[in-house]
Design an enzyme around this catalytic site. Structure first.
Site, mmCIF file in Angstrom:
data_model
loop_
_atom_site.group_PDB
_atom_site.id
_atom_site.type_symbol
_atom_site.label_atom_id
_atom_site.label_comp_id
_atom_site.label_asym_id
_atom_site.label_seq_id
_atom_site.Cartn_x
_atom_site.Cartn_y
_atom_site.Cartn_z
ATOM 1 N N ARG A 16 61.054 110.730 80.843
ATOM 2 C CA ARG A 16 61.022 110.408 80.093
ATOM 3 C C ARG A 16 62.530 109.451 79.960
ATOM 4 N NH1 ARG A 16 66.150 112.269 75.148
ATOM 5 N NH2 ARG A 16 65.739 110.738 74.231
ATOM 6 N N HIS A 64 68.056 104.635 72.560
ATOM 7 C CA HIS A 64 69.283 106.171 73.264
ATOM 8 C C HIS A 64 70.277 104.431 73.202
ATOM 9 C CE1 HIS A 64 69.331 109.860 76.031
ATOM 10 N NE2 HIS A 64 70.467 108.536 75.640
ATOM 11 N N GLU A 71 69.676 111.773 69.253
ATOM 12 C CA GLU A 71 70.265 112.201 68.729
ATOM 13 C C GLU A 71 71.021 111.403 68.521
ATOM 14 O OE1 GLU A 71 72.950 113.066 72.040
ATOM 15 O OE2 GLU A 71 71.773 114.558 72.623
ATOM 16 N N ASN A 84 67.877 118.743 71.910
ATOM 17 C CA ASN A 84 68.279 118.760 73.399
ATOM 18 C C ASN A 84 69.470 119.677 72.724
ATOM 19 O OD1 ASN A 84 67.537 115.662 73.129
ATOM 20 N ND2 ASN A 84 68.718 114.934 73.497
ATOM 21 N N TYR A 144 72.680 121.550 74.740
ATOM 22 C CA TYR A 144 73.473 121.643 75.753
ATOM 23 C C TYR A 144 74.542 122.716 75.547
ATOM 24 C CZ TYR A 144 72.128 117.756 77.522
ATOM 25 O OH TYR A 144 71.422 116.324 78.027
ATOM 26 N N GLU A 162 66.127 117.657 76.755
ATOM 27 C CA GLU A 162 67.173 117.381 77.261
ATOM 28 C C GLU A 162 68.354 118.909 77.644
ATOM 29 O OE1 GLU A 162 70.301 114.744 76.598
ATOM 30 O OE2 GLU A 162 69.106 112.875 75.795
HETATM 31 C C1 GAL Z 1 73.215 113.699 75.726
HETATM 32 C C2 GAL Z 1 72.518 112.185 75.651
HETATM 33 C C3 GAL Z 1 72.549 112.114 77.202
HETATM 34 C C4 GAL Z 1 73.634 112.589 78.509
HETATM 35 C C5 GAL Z 1 73.774 113.715 77.434
HETATM 36 C C6 GAL Z 1 75.157 114.516 78.593
HETATM 37 O O1 GAL Z 1 73.627 114.014 74.501
HETATM 38 O O2 GAL Z 1 71.641 111.600 74.658
HETATM 39 O O3 GAL Z 1 72.405 110.327 77.404
HETATM 40 O O4 GAL Z 1 74.544 112.003 77.767
HETATM 41 O O5 GAL Z 1 74.100 113.946 76.797
HETATM 42 O O6 GAL Z 1 76.373 114.325 77.906
#
Ligand code: GAL
Length: 492
Positions: free
Chosen positions: A87, A132, A177, A316, A318, A388
């Site tokens: 990607r 992006h 995002e 995405n 985290y 992501e």
């Molecule tokens: C996401 C973003 C990425 C990368 C990742 C880690 O929000 O799409 O570009 O930076 O977080 O912070």
């Protein structure tokens, strides 16, 4: 460690560990984004050069990983990782230097064409993001995402890119995002760094979604019949837990604000804004003396355009936040985004969730399964493509066992969501192939499967332990493949 010893440990452990395998058609990949890797004239160029203090190490993405020149080397790294897809994003201002299709850069067009051909020649599928975060500065000067015309401008740009590469690219991500573009870009923290007290972020939300929908419909009517590709957007979705049971209802409203605001108009049967949120913002706006709701309504036509504008649900993920009611006048936490003030919430994290190099990011794998299940409950059996997921650290150690653990533990939760909750997850993307320019954290926070030496003009790439784990995972689809081996080797 003695090499022979490692081989023996590996042989013993690979027999001993029970397999935890993803289904046969499941795809693994890794990702990057243009400004973090190569560059054109964009709002990020303007931002980092005009407000250097906003970036923790005062660095820029002027050269970043220099993937613009080193892309052949990067394709080799991808091949070594055994990934099914890569990607990457196209820099709008690299293809259209003015932002408008009156002039297409031959150089930009050739660069992405060569990259796509290079990937396909090695059997790696290109997954291409149109946007992006690097908006052409001339469009920002006209109001950027607060200007309703931007959805047309974006569709014009999308047409150029579909024309150039539609015959070879089968998976498109229109926008990466919206929450960062709008909630953080128009409430202060990231480019363009505007302070708009909630007005700009909600305007932006509407226009970003419409831009996505127009690019989706354009593909659907003019390109899909010939090329049969798939298109969606990808949202960064955090998971939210009430700090105590008393905050359960409030947490639902936070989910409506942070998750459903970006999903409901597209993926729900009814379309439009999440009703509870729409009501809440309208009441708040009225109470604060606004002539109309800060959250702009959709016309019937817009609602129709948006509803169903997807072939998959891009996600995405985290981290997770706890939610509690904010005390009067209390600053509300992670983002300055006005929506959280409007809701009267403070976001936090539980002390047992390990911190990372990113101030906003605490590790809580179980949140991933809960989020995936929520998405299924809200939006049904849509194919979910994880675009992501990854871990930040200081980047000094090639022996990045915590990153290996992170991937293993988060992927375990994805497997549970598939097996126990019936979520239709079709693919997974590790963020990121390389260390890169991590926005406000500059080069201090590293997400790479590969270390990059930013002090060298060669931008030398070196595989971390996590790259070797990920290569085994992508080859076998088994999250335990070589896991115990790496864990023991790291301990020796
Ligand atoms: C996401 C973003 C990425 C990368 C990742 C880690 O929000 O799409 O570009 O930076 O977080 O912070």
């Amino acid at each position: 460690m003695d090499c022979m010893k490692a081989v023996i440990i590996g042989a013993v452990l690979s027999v001993a560990a029970a397999e935890r395998r993803f289904p046969a058609g499941f795809k693994f990949g890794t990702a990057t984004a243009s400004y973090q890797y190569d560059k054109g004239e964009s709002i990020w160029d303007r931002f980092v050069h005009s407000r250097p203090e906003a970036i923790s190490d005062r660095s820029t993405g002027d050269v970043a990983c220099d993937s613009y020149n080193l892309w052949r080397e990067d394709i080799q790294l991808l091949e070594d990782l055994n990934v099914d897809f890569y990607r990457f994003s196209i820099a709008w201002p690299r293809v259209l230097p003015t932002g408008f299709p009156n002039r297409v850069s031959e150089d930009g067009a050739r660069y992405y064409g060569d990259l796509i051909d290079g990937l396909l020649a090695r059997g790696i599928e290109p997954v291409v993001t149109l946007y992006h975060w690097d908006l052409p500065q001339p469009l920002q000067d006209l109001g950027g995402w607060a200007n309703p015309l931007i959805s047309e401008w974006f569709a014009d740009y999308a047409r150029v890119v579909y024309d150039l590469y539609g015959d070879r690219v089968k998976t498109w991500v229109t926008i990466n995002e919206p929450t960062v573009i709008c909630d953080i870009g128009y409430d202060g923290l990231v480019a363009p760094g505007l302070e708009s007290e909630g007005r700009g972020s909600y305007l932006c939300t509407k226009h970003v979604l419409l831009a996505h929908a127009k690019a989706y419909r354009l593909y659907e009517t003019e390109f899909k019949p010939k090329h049969q590709g798939q298109v969606s957007l990808t949202n960064q979705l955090m998971w939210f837990e009430p700090e105590t049971e008393a905050e359960a209802e409030l947490t639902e409203l936070v989910k409506a604000l942070s998750i459903d605001r970006y999903c409901h108009p597209i993926f729900s049967g009814a379309g439009g804004w999440p009703p509870a949120l729409e009501r809440h913002v309208a009441e708040k706006s009225a109470a604060e003396g606004e002539p109309r709701s800060r959250l702009p309504p959709f016309t019937g036509e817009e609602l129709h355009l948006l509803r169903g504008s997807y072939d998959y649900l891009g996600l995405n993920h985290y981290t997770t936040r706890t939610v509690r009611r904010a005390a009067a006048g209390e600053a509300v936490g992670t983002y300055l985004f006005d929506g959280f003030r409007e809701l009267g919430v403070a976001l936090g994290a539980r002390p047992e969730w390990p911190a990372t190099m990113s101030h906003w990011f605490m590790v809580h794998p179980e949140g991933f399964r809960a989020l995936l299940s929520y998405v299924k409950r809200q939006y049904g059996d849509v194919p979910v493509f994880i675009l992501e997921n990854g871990l930040s650290d200081a980047g000094t150690d090639l022996d990045d066992q915590p990153r290996v653990d992170y991937y293993r533990n988060y992927l375990e939760q994805v497997l549970l969501a598939i097996e126990q909750d019936g979520v239709n997850v079709v693919g997974y993307t590790a963020w990121s192939l390389l260390d890169n320019f991590e926005w406000m954290d500059g080069y201090q926070s590293r997400f790479g499967l590969h270390h990059v030496d930013f002090s060298s003009p060669l931008r030398t790439r070196t595989a971390r332990r996590s790259a070797r784990y990920y290569a085994a995972l992508a080859r076998t689809k088994d999250i335990h493949a070589e896991y115990e081996f790496h864990k023991m080797a790291a301990e020796l």
